[in-house]
Structures are given as C-alpha cells and as structure tokens.
Design an enzyme around this catalytic site. Structure first.
Site, PDB file in Angstrom:
ATOM      1  N   GLY A   1       2.405 -11.246 -92.936  1.00  0.00           N
ATOM      2  CA  GLY A   1       1.729  -9.975 -92.712  1.00  0.00           C
ATOM      3  C   GLY A   1       0.247 -10.172 -92.917  1.00  0.00           C
ATOM      4  N   SER A   2      -0.496  -9.088 -92.930  1.00  0.00           N
ATOM      5  CA  SER A   2      -1.956  -9.197 -93.008  1.00  0.00           C
ATOM      6  C   SER A   2      -2.417  -9.872 -94.297  1.00  0.00           C
ATOM      7  CB  SER A   2      -2.586  -7.804 -92.896  1.00  0.00           C
ATOM      8  OG  SER A   2      -2.027  -6.926 -93.866  1.00  0.00           O
TER       9      SER A   2
ATOM     10  N   HIS B   1       5.654 -11.245 -97.246  1.00  0.00           N
ATOM     11  CA  HIS B   1       4.591 -10.250 -97.106  1.00  0.00           C
ATOM     12  C   HIS B   1       4.690  -9.182 -98.188  1.00  0.00           C
ATOM     13  CE1 HIS B   1       1.615  -7.623 -95.544  1.00  0.00           C
ATOM     14  NE2 HIS B   1       2.450  -6.739 -95.022  1.00  0.00           N
TER      15      HIS B   1
ATOM     16  N   GLU C   1      12.748 -11.278 -93.373  1.00  0.00           N
ATOM     17  CA  GLU C   1      12.559 -12.060 -94.594  1.00  0.00           C
ATOM     18  C   GLU C   1      13.873 -12.571 -95.184  1.00  0.00           C
ATOM     19  OE1 GLU C   1       8.988  -9.382 -94.108  1.00  0.00           O
ATOM     20  OE2 GLU C   1      11.172  -9.146 -93.960  1.00  0.00           O
TER      21      GLU C   1
ATOM     22  N   GLU D   1      -1.154 -12.253 -95.868  1.00  0.00           N
ATOM     23  CA  GLU D   1      -0.868 -13.692 -95.909  1.00  0.00           C
ATOM     24  C   GLU D   1      -1.766 -14.513 -94.980  1.00  0.00           C
ATOM     25  OE1 GLU D   1       1.580 -11.439 -97.782  1.00  0.00           O
ATOM     26  OE2 GLU D   1       1.762 -11.302 -95.601  1.00  0.00           O
TER      27      GLU D   1
ATOM     28  N   HIS E   1      35.646 -13.385-109.836  1.00  0.00           N
ATOM     29  CA  HIS E   1      35.357 -12.372-108.824  1.00  0.00           C
ATOM     30  C   HIS E   1      36.348 -11.213-108.946  1.00  0.00           C
ATOM     31  CE1 HIS E   1      34.717 -11.333-104.263  1.00  0.00           C
ATOM     32  NE2 HIS E   1      34.223 -10.433-105.080  1.00  0.00           N
TER      33      HIS E   1
ATOM     34  N   GLY F   1      27.726 -14.847-102.698  1.00  0.00           N
ATOM     35  CA  GLY F   1      28.529 -13.990-101.840  1.00  0.00           C
ATOM     36  C   GLY F   1      27.707 -13.015-101.022  1.00  0.00           C
TER      37      GLY F   1
END
Length: 526
Positions: A25-26, A70, A47, A28, A280, A400
């Site tokens: 984004g801006s 970002h 992402e 970065e 689990h 998971g």
C-alpha cells in the site's frame, strides 16, 4: 551518508532474504523504492495468500522470509494465515508500513495505532523503532527473533524513516549474526537412553519438527534399530516418518481419550519433536493409559512447559537421536518387507471416491513429489492410499486455518525448484486462497492444483454428527466451477469425472501451473 533504506536492503541481502512476498500500500512504497536487482518481489492479491505463500516458502527453504504488509488493514487480513505459520514454527518476518511519525498520534488515515500490540499474541516478537536511526537494529532484531524463536515476528516502520540519513554506527548492523545452540548434557542423554533401554514395550510418537529439522532419515534409523512402533502425533503439518513403513502405526487421533486408547499396552511413550498433544475433538479420558510413562524431547520450550503430563527435555532432537542410536543395542528386525502395500481404493457411487484420486496420484506422480494438502474430510483416505517415503513430502495447515493449500503450494514450488509440487485442496478450502492462482500464473510457478469438488464442507458435516447437530445451515456449497475461476486468473484447467481421464491428466507434463477439478463423493476424516 547511507539512508535507512539502503542499510535495510543491504542487511536483508546479506541475510539471504532477497525474496519478498507482499501486497503493498502507500505506506510501503518508500521501503520498496530502489529495491536492488538481486531482489524478487512476489505479489499476492490478498494478504492471507501472501502469508500462506511465504509460509510455504519458509518451510521449503528452512530460512527466514520477509513479508511486506500494508499498515493495520493489511496486517489484519493476514492474521488468519498467520495462525498456521505460528504452529508450523515458520520464521516469517512481517513488516508493515506505518504512517509518518507526526501522523500516528492524531490517528490519521492508515495510522497503525499501537502497532506492536496488533499481532500479539500470535507473533513471538513485535516492535516499532523508537526513531529512524533505530530501524536497522529493529529489523535485525525482527529477523533474529524469528530465527531463534522459530515463530513469526512483526515490525511496523513509519514510512518517513526510510529516507533518513544515518551515521557510521548503522553499518555495524550489517555484520551481525546470532546462532542457536541447545545440546543436551551427558547425564540427560544417559538417563534417557536408560529409560528407553529398560522399557518393556516402548513406542515412538513423532512430530513435524523432525521433518523441519531434516531428521526424517535418522528417525527411520532409530525406529529400525530398536524395532520401535511409530505413531505420528495428532494433527501433523508435516510427515516425519514413511507412512507405509512396516513400523508405522498411523496418525494418532486428536482426542484425549482416543490417544490414550491408541497407546494402550505401552509402558514408555517417547515423544520426539512434537507438542504433547495438539488435541482437537473433545474426547474426555485419561491422558495416558494405565502404567505408561511419557518423555518428551523438543526444542520448543513453550511446548514443553504447557504439556499436561510427562517429563520433558528441552533440547535439539538431533543429538538425542544420535545418542540413542549409539548407546542402545540393535534389536533383531522382524521378518517381512520394509514397506507394506496399499489397500485397494474404495469406490464411490456416481463420483470418484477420494481414495481413487489419491491412488491415482500415487501411481502417476514422481516419488519425490511434495504434496500440500488441505482437504480435512479426506484425511483417512489420504493415509490409506499415499506412499510417502521422502522428507518434505507432506504439508498441511498447522493451525487448521483454511486458505493455506493453494498459496503454500505456490511458495513451496518457488522454494523447491526442480521438485514436483502438487496441491490437493477441497472445494471449501480452495475459496479462502483462490487468488494464489493469479500469482502462480503471473510467475509461471509449476504447480499442479487438484481440487476435490463434493459441494460440501465435509469436515463440518462430520463434526455435526459428533456434536449431535446434524441439521445446521451453511455446510453446502454447490455449483462452483473452479475451471472457470482458474481461467479467469490465467491458469489452464480441466474438469474430470472418470478415473481413466484423471490418470491421463495427471501423467501429462506441464511447464507452468495447471488445475484439475475432480468430482468426488463426500467422506469423513475417520
């Protein structure tokens, strides 16, 4: 005088971290400006996919990987995928652009408020430099923290820091190195060897960390040396032992009572490279069968500390394996073949059974194929039909978290050039990381994506029966055409319904990515 950006780029280059996975984004852009030609920036369209690709790449290479996110929004999008990287112990270094320093306090648009807190408690370390001069040191700390903790780290950097000029002290960061050593002492090794040697009926329970550490073959050597039966710890994200070996007993179930039942009859449970245990399903019962003793060897201090039972030795498993091989006499091997044959695959009605698909993979793919699997409801079928004899052959989302399979396969193939990579992903899971197909096409990554389409969230249907809730909504997902989705992202795709056609498609060579959609009948994990 050098700038922060120049020192950072040079430090990353010296660390071998020249492949960056990101979605910028801006905030970065100032870090990415002037990126040296030796760097490779791998763009992902979401992402979560970016972190999944980096996770796969890190597991393939065993090295820290830089991820460029970002601000707060991009970091938040990445957090679901980050849970998998935490439990696979992948050394990801997450960097996020921050607003200019003067805009953080007033909470200007794209300010990451209290940035170090955002990713906790997932990451092992997070920070934001106190000033521009502290950026190189903070970046080095983020890299070393990820390596030492074997857990992702997170660094937020105000974007006006990158162009700041630094004095001569900053260059000292470039030569930094940090090494890890955790060797057991003589008394610890003697005591462990005596415990194993004195046991009437010991059993090995192996974890994914052994495959991560490159100990696959040494574990096989120990099991054969002592004729020890082998279970894999519950919910494995990597395979530490050949699954058709005569000593392999299977993957332990992920419930307390079920684990205890599986280990009944053994007086010593030696757990190597695994937590105790990643349960689990809630299946109450005793942690261990009556008369059993558990000893855990792991280099993960947190896993040792939180275990509910047993003794733990926090140490590098490698010298422990060698000590047991050296100190314990060999036992006479049982008669019979080293590997047992696979059973005939089950058949489905109206669609292929997943066992037929997995048998086709076994019969057509190279023995050194790396499989990235994200099809929870077919796990029993998978272990019945696959024959995996090499290290680094199996990868699964460690926490998971859905969305791992497609992007991790892309990162895996980038990190393992020359080794075949196949992603086996359910239609429910595939949608969480579908944009990884664009990256595969854009960078011509040679991955075979096999999508098992049954129109359901199969694992949820199974859990519904376990929990006595079979009539809940949201478990049906009919009508998706992954060949059309793949074509939109630029990946050649075909749909198959018959076994002969599946064999033909799998045997065909492909230079870049390809997708095969296979209609299968619903199954349960057990």
């Amino acid at each position: 005088m050098p700038t922060v950006r120049r020192i950072a780029h040079e430090f990353l280059e010296r660390q071998g971290m020249t492949t960056i996975f990101g979605n910028p984004g801006s905030n970065e852009l100032p870090f990415l400006a002037g990126l040296p030609s030796s760097f490779r920036y791998v763009l992902g369209l979401h992402e979560g996919v970016v972190v999944g690709m980096a996770d796969g790449y890190a597991q393939a290479t065993g090295r820290p990987v830089l991820v460029n996110l970002h601000a707060a929004a991009g970091s938040g999008n990445a957090m679901g995928a980050l849970t998998n990287a935490v439990y696979s112990r992948s050394p990801l270094v997450l960097t996020a652009g921050q607003q200019v320093r003067s805009a953080i306090g007033p909470e200007a648009m794209l300010a990451n408020v209290d940035a170090p807190q955002l990713m906790r408690p997932l990451v092992g370390w997070s920070g934001e430099p106190s000033c521009a001069a502290d950026v190189p040191r903070s970046l080095a700390q983020a890299v070393f923290e990820a390596e030492l903790r074997r857990r992702p780290s997170y660094l937020s950097v105000p974007y006006d820091d990158w162009g700041a000029e630094l004095d001569g002290n900053a260059a000292l960061t470039l030569d930094r190195s940090v090494r890890w050593g955790l060797a057991p002492d003589e008394e610890q090794l003697r005591s462990l060897a005596e415990a194993v040697g004195a046991a009437r009926d010991p059993v090995l329970v192996l974890g994914a960390d052994l495959d991560t550490a490159g100990l696959f073959d040494r574990v096989v050597a120990l099991a054969e040396h002592r004729e020890l039966p082998v279970w894999v710890a519950p919910s494995p994200h990597r395979l530490p032992f050949p699954n058709r070996h005569r000593l392999f007993r299977g993957v332990l179930p992920a419930g307390i009572g079920a684990v205890s039942a599986a280990l009944t009859g053994h007086d010593l449970v030696l757990v190597l490279g695994a937590p105790v245990f990643r349960y689990h399903q809630h299946i109450p019962g005793p942690y261990l069968p009556e008369g059993a003793r558990l000893i855990q060897v792991t280099d993960d201090a947190g896993a040792a500390a939180r275990a509910p039972m047993g003794q733990a030795l926090v140490a590098d498993p490698a010298p422990v394996l060698e000590a047991l091989l050296d100190r314990l006499p060999a036992r006479e091997p049982a008669q019979g073949p080293r590997y047992v044959p696979n059973p005939e695959p089950a058949t489905g009605g109206g669609a292929l059974h997943p066992e037929q698909v997995f048998a086709a993979l076994r019969e057509t793919q190279s023995p050194d194929t790396c499989y990235v699997v994200e099809s929870t409801s077919t796990s029993s079928a998978w272990w019945r039909q696959m024959d995996l004899r090499r290290a680094g052959s199996y990868f699964f989302p460690a926490a998971g978290g859905l969305g791992f399979g497609l992007p991790a396969a892309v990162g895996m193939a980038m990190g393992l050039p020359g080794r075949p990579v196949v992603a086996v992903v359910g239609d429910g899971s595939a949608n969480y990381g579908i944009t990884a197909l664009w990256t595969a096409a854009r960078y011509e990554v040679p991955v075979t994506f096999v999508i098992l389409r049954n129109g359901t969230y199969g694992a949820l249907r199974w859990f519904g029966s376990l929990l006595g809730t079979p009539d809940v909504p949201g478990t049906e997902i009919p009508g998706m055409d992954f060949t059309a989705l793949a074509a939109g992202y630029g990946v050649p795709a075909t749909a198959v319904t018959g076994l002969a056609e599946l064999h033909d498609r799998l045997k065909a060579a492909a230079a870049g990515p390809r997708l095969i959609q296979v209609d299968t009948c619903p199954t349960s994990p057990e």
